[in-house]
Motif scaffolding. Structure first.
Motif, PDB file in Angstrom:
ATOM      1  N   ILE A  36       0.998  -1.304  -0.246  1.00  0.00           N
ATOM      2  CA  ILE A  36       0.035   0.081   0.115  1.00  0.00           C
ATOM      3  C   ILE A  36       0.648   1.181  -0.110  1.00  0.00           C
ATOM      4  N   GLU A  37       1.832   0.884   0.963  1.00  0.00           N
ATOM      5  CA  GLU A  37       2.440   2.651   1.541  1.00  0.00           C
ATOM      6  C   GLU A  37       3.248   2.782  -0.282  1.00  0.00           C
ATOM      7  N   LYS A  38       4.320   1.409  -0.831  1.00  0.00           N
ATOM      8  CA  LYS A  38       4.484   1.609  -2.566  1.00  0.00           C
ATOM      9  C   LYS A  38       4.143   1.896  -2.906  1.00  0.00           C
ATOM     10  N   ARG A  39       1.823   1.871  -3.525  1.00  0.00           N
ATOM     11  CA  ARG A  39       1.827   1.971  -4.154  1.00  0.00           C
ATOM     12  C   ARG A  39       1.344   1.142  -5.073  1.00  0.00           C
ATOM     13  N   GLY A  43       1.258  -5.932  -5.823  1.00  0.00           N
ATOM     14  CA  GLY A  43       2.021  -6.645  -5.208  1.00  0.00           C
ATOM     15  C   GLY A  43       0.589  -6.697  -4.031  1.00  0.00           C
ATOM     16  N   LEU A  44      -0.557  -5.839  -3.735  1.00  0.00           N
ATOM     17  CA  LEU A  44      -0.671  -5.486  -2.666  1.00  0.00           C
ATOM     18  C   LEU A  44      -2.073  -7.106  -2.948  1.00  0.00           C
ATOM     19  N   SER A  45      -2.631  -7.127  -4.169  1.00  0.00           N
ATOM     20  CA  SER A  45      -3.260  -8.507  -4.879  1.00  0.00           C
ATOM     21  C   SER A  45      -2.423  -9.569  -5.006  1.00  0.00           C
ATOM     22  N   ALA A  46      -1.227  -9.869  -4.503  1.00  0.00           N
ATOM     23  CA  ALA A  46      -0.747 -10.269  -4.243  1.00  0.00           C
ATOM     24  C   ALA A  46      -0.573 -12.151  -3.383  1.00  0.00           C
ATOM     25  N   HIS A  47      -1.363 -10.717  -1.988  1.00  0.00           N
ATOM     26  CA  HIS A  47      -1.402 -10.670  -0.601  1.00  0.00           C
ATOM     27  C   HIS A  47      -2.873 -11.765  -0.805  1.00  0.00           C
ATOM     28  N   LEU A  48      -3.430 -10.891  -1.582  1.00  0.00           N
ATOM     29  CA  LEU A  48      -5.288 -11.389  -1.648  1.00  0.00           C
ATOM     30  C   LEU A  48      -6.184 -13.285  -2.197  1.00  0.00           C
ATOM     31  N   GLY A  62     -11.578  -6.610  -7.600  1.00  0.00           N
ATOM     32  CA  GLY A  62     -12.382  -5.730  -7.351  1.00  0.00           C
ATOM     33  C   GLY A  62     -11.383  -4.359  -6.632  1.00  0.00           C
ATOM     34  N   ALA A  63     -10.527  -4.857  -5.836  1.00  0.00           N
ATOM     35  CA  ALA A  63      -9.857  -4.655  -4.793  1.00  0.00           C
ATOM     36  C   ALA A  63      -8.876  -4.270  -5.140  1.00  0.00           C
TER      37      ALA A  63
END
Length: 139
Positions: A36-39, A43-48, A62-63
């Motif tokens: 999130i902080e790196k925008r 990378g965020l999606s990889a954790h979902l 959607g996230a």
């Protein structure tokens, strides 16, 4: 020392060096925060988890799209987490915390929100994946 004894020692040492589930979960949470902080929407999606569910039935894609919109809106994104309440039950966990989200175009945030967040996690193959997230604005 026989090969069997050496192999047994190596297996035992390998088992001891693996961080406990809660520490791996904290590391995964840190990965989400960093993305999130790196925008970094990918990378965020990889954790979902593939079956991720967010507010109003939001799915994993959607996230990712929501993150892209927010990252385009704010050049600087910050996320400060309050102390998490972590409940691990086998390969599932629930984590609740308060998050302060900031966004801006310059050095100072233009907006800040305090959110109460409840997340669900599942461990799969030694990695924790975010399966659900719900948040509401603190007043």
């Amino acid at each position: 020392m026989s090969w069997a004894a050496l192999l047994a020692c190596a297996v035992m040492l390998g088992a001891c060096s693996s961080p406990p589930p809660e520490q791996r979960l904290r590391d995964a949470m840190g990965g989400v925060q960093q993305a999130i902080e790196k925008r970094d929407a990918a990378g965020l999606s990889a954790h979902l988890a593939d079956d991720f569910v967010g507010p109003d039935g939001m799915d994993r894609d959607g996230a990712r799209r929501l993150a892209l919109v927010l990252f385009r809106r704010h050049r600087n994104v910050g996320m400060t987490l309050g102390p998490p309440d972590i409940q691990v039950q086998g390969d599932h966990a629930t984590v609740t915390f308060t998050a302060v989200l900031t966004g801006g175009a310059g050095a100072l945030p233009e907006s800040a929100r305090v959110q109460h967040v409840t997340t669900g996690w599942r461990e799969d193959g030694g990695e924790w994946r975010l399966t659900s997230a719900h948040w509401d604005r603190r007043r």
